[in-house]
Motif scaffolding. Structure first.
Motif, short mmCIF file in Angstrom:
data_model
loop_
_atom_site.label_atom_id
_atom_site.label_comp_id
_atom_site.label_asym_id
_atom_site.label_seq_id
_atom_site.Cartn_x
_atom_site.Cartn_y
_atom_site.Cartn_z
N GLY A 172 -19.05 -0.15 11.42
CA GLY A 172 -19.44 0.08 10.17
C GLY A 172 -19.70 0.62 9.29
O GLY A 172 -19.86 1.40 8.07
N LEU A 173 -20.31 2.05 10.37
CA LEU A 173 -20.16 3.73 9.93
C LEU A 173 -19.13 5.01 10.36
O LEU A 173 -19.34 5.43 9.62
CB LEU A 173 -21.80 4.27 10.85
CG LEU A 173 -22.81 3.69 10.60
CD1 LEU A 173 -23.65 4.29 11.50
CD2 LEU A 173 -23.26 3.50 9.74
N LEU A 174 -18.11 3.95 10.08
CA LEU A 174 -17.39 4.75 10.95
C LEU A 174 -16.36 5.01 9.47
O LEU A 174 -15.98 4.72 9.16
CB LEU A 174 -16.11 4.33 11.85
CG LEU A 174 -15.02 4.63 12.73
CD1 LEU A 174 -15.84 5.20 13.48
CD2 LEU A 174 -14.17 3.32 13.65
N PRO A 175 -15.95 6.68 10.19
CA PRO A 175 -14.89 7.06 8.91
C PRO A 175 -13.68 6.62 8.53
O PRO A 175 -13.34 6.16 9.52
CB PRO A 175 -15.15 8.92 8.83
CG PRO A 175 -16.50 9.57 9.84
CD PRO A 175 -16.27 7.50 11.14
N THR A 223 -10.89 10.53 5.95
CA THR A 223 -12.23 11.21 6.22
C THR A 223 -11.45 12.45 7.53
O THR A 223 -11.70 13.70 7.88
CB THR A 223 -12.97 11.09 6.41
OG1 THR A 223 -13.54 10.14 4.95
CG2 THR A 223 -14.45 11.39 6.42
N ILE A 224 -11.80 11.54 8.53
CA ILE A 224 -11.11 12.32 10.13
C ILE A 224 -9.85 12.03 10.82
O ILE A 224 -9.73 12.66 11.68
CB ILE A 224 -12.37 11.52 11.05
CG1 ILE A 224 -11.82 10.50 10.97
CG2 ILE A 224 -13.41 12.43 10.13
CD1 ILE A 224 -13.19 10.12 11.99
N LEU A 272 -11.71 3.44 16.45
CA LEU A 272 -11.91 2.35 16.25
C LEU A 272 -11.43 1.20 16.92
O LEU A 272 -12.23 0.53 17.81
CB LEU A 272 -10.91 2.41 14.89
CG LEU A 272 -10.68 0.68 14.79
CD1 LEU A 272 -12.32 -0.11 13.64
CD2 LEU A 272 -9.62 0.02 14.03
N VAL A 273 -10.71 1.89 17.65
CA VAL A 273 -10.48 1.10 18.96
C VAL A 273 -10.98 1.12 20.39
O VAL A 273 -11.53 0.00 20.68
CB VAL A 273 -9.05 2.08 19.55
CG1 VAL A 273 -8.48 1.38 20.64
CG2 VAL A 273 -7.45 1.85 19.29
#
Length: 432
Positions: free
Chosen positions: A108-111, A115-116, A124-125
């Motif tokens: 839920g906090l992942l850019p 962005t990156i 994500l993986v």
């Protein structure tokens, strides 16, 4: 106190329903975390994390990351099964919930890729892999806590409580996703709204941890914990003495798990992107069918206590095979009423099979290696079943432009499971 007096501390009576209820709540929270990933993979992960791909390729890539969680599940099952058989079931349930919750909030906090860059899909993986570790150890512990606390003649019923956590988590995931997606514009949902279901997991995990700390350790484990200290690797014992049971249980689970993940993950993508149906309509249909699945699980499990696991599981497996062959031809008609019937029928037969299978798997292994054995069979089946299903289905449609190969695939795996169910229930009945 004289030397002949013994101080005895009275033990609190074991309340199977309390333990089963705690297993249901904790399992539902973990599966909520696991399923919101599948829904996000079907709707948003393609454009957000794989934007340079075409629509079909992006969907394939998103479902491939979905499958990574299944690769990790046997690892979680083996590691937590080892410690669950060595030091206890309860501690592993706490650990699995913490792993799952931490990874879900992290997603839920992942850019995103914008962005990156390439680090976005890599992270994500990684987080999906951690989710797989957590849920891999969850199922065996939750089922064993419920079944091992249960009376001998009601193990099927109490074992159904953690099984109900799967549709329970799916219902919760659908409600949250439905609420967020319908209350926001498409642009807002893609920009930030998709994160809400993942971040909401933090509150639910804290509630689950509080509940899990209140339950007592399994009585079956307490009986054997001091008699098998010399058994250093339960998984080695299982593979040496119970390999056939592990393979049969994995085969018996492949069919229901494949159909389940087509039902829970792929159909949302297929019906919206291929058939052009409303995302909200499909989510509502899935929600209604999930309630039916939830209701059928304990009913079928109670009937298995009364009439035997074999009768219920063989009947449900035959029905699931026939229905799996008809599922996509019905969906392809594009008629909402027919689609609802197709999903309801799928839910009924999934419930008949999925409910009693928990008690069946625990009956295959002795208490000393039960966590390792049941977890390994279940998680191997999940990798070969649901772990591949959405990706295989998406690839088959991309290659053939038709759902016919998907129907052949579903029929083949459910037929294989039917044969394994017949073999495994014959073995349990002969041993009884």
């Amino acid at each position: 106190m004289t030397s002949t007096q013994i101080s005895v501390t009275p033990q609190a009576p074991v309340r199977p329903l309390k333990v089963a209820g705690a297993s249901l709540i904790g399992t539902a929270i973990e599966w909520y975390d696991y399923f919101i990933y599948g829904m996000a993979a079907a709707i948003v992960f393609g454009p957000l994390f794989f934007p340079s791909f075409s629509s079909i390729a992006g969907t394939l890539a998103a479902f491939a990351t979905f499958s990574v969680g299944f690769v990790a599940r046997p690892i979680g099952g083996v590691v937590m099964g080892h410690f669950g058989d060595r030091i206890g079931r309860k501690s592993m349930l706490v650990l699995s919930l913490m792993l799952m919750g931490g990874a879900t909030v992290g997603i839920g906090l992942l850019p995103t890729y914008a962005t990156i860059g390439v680090w976005a899909p890599i992270l994500l993986v990684t987080l999906r892999f951690i989710q797989g570790i957590g849920v891999g150890g969850e199922w065996g512990g939750a089922v064993l806590m419920a079944v091992e606390h249960a009376p001998a003649n009601r193990k099927g019923f109490y074992g159904s409580f953690p099984q109900m956590g799967v549709p329970g988590g799916l219902i919760l995931a659908n409600l949250v996703f439905l609420g967020v997606s319908t209350s926001l514009s498409e642009e807002a949902f893609l920009a930030w709204g998709w994160r809400i279901p993942f971040l909401a997991s933090a509150v639910m995990v804290l509630m689950g941890l509080v509940i899990r700390f209140t339950i007592t350790e399994s009585p079956d484990f307490e009986k054997v914990k001091d008699t098998h200290r010399d058994q250093r690797l339960p998984i080695v014992t299982v593979l040496r003495e119970n390999l056939r049971e592990v393979l049969l249980s994995a085969g018996a689970f492949i069919g229901i798990n494949t159909v389940g993940y087509i039902f829970m993950a792929y159909l949302l993508s297929y019906s919206t992107k291929v058939l052009g149906m409303s995302k909200t309509l499909v989510l509502v249909f899935t929600l209604v069918a999930s309630f039916v699945w939830l209701i059928v699980i304990p009913v079928a499990s109670m009937l298995s206590d009364r009439y035997g696991r074999r009768r219920l599981l063989v009947t449900g497996s035959v029905g699931l095979t026939v229905w799996a062959a008809a599922l996509f031809p019905l969906i392809d008609l594009g008629n909402p009423a027919v689609m609802m019937i197709a999903l309801l029928g799928t839910a009924v037969f999934m419930g008949i099979v999925y409910g009693p299978i928990a008690a069946l798997f625990t009956e295959l292994f002795s208490a000393e290696v039960r966590y390792s054995g049941a977890s390994l069979g279940y998680q191997i089946g999940s990798v070969l079943g649901g772990g591949l299903a959405p990706t295989v289905a998406a690839a088959l449609y991309a290659s053939w432009g038709s759902s016919a190969p998907i129907s052949v695939y579903l029929t083949a795996v459910t037929l294989l499971s039917l044969l394994c169910v017949i073999a495994i229930t014959r073995k349990v009945r002969a041993a009884a």
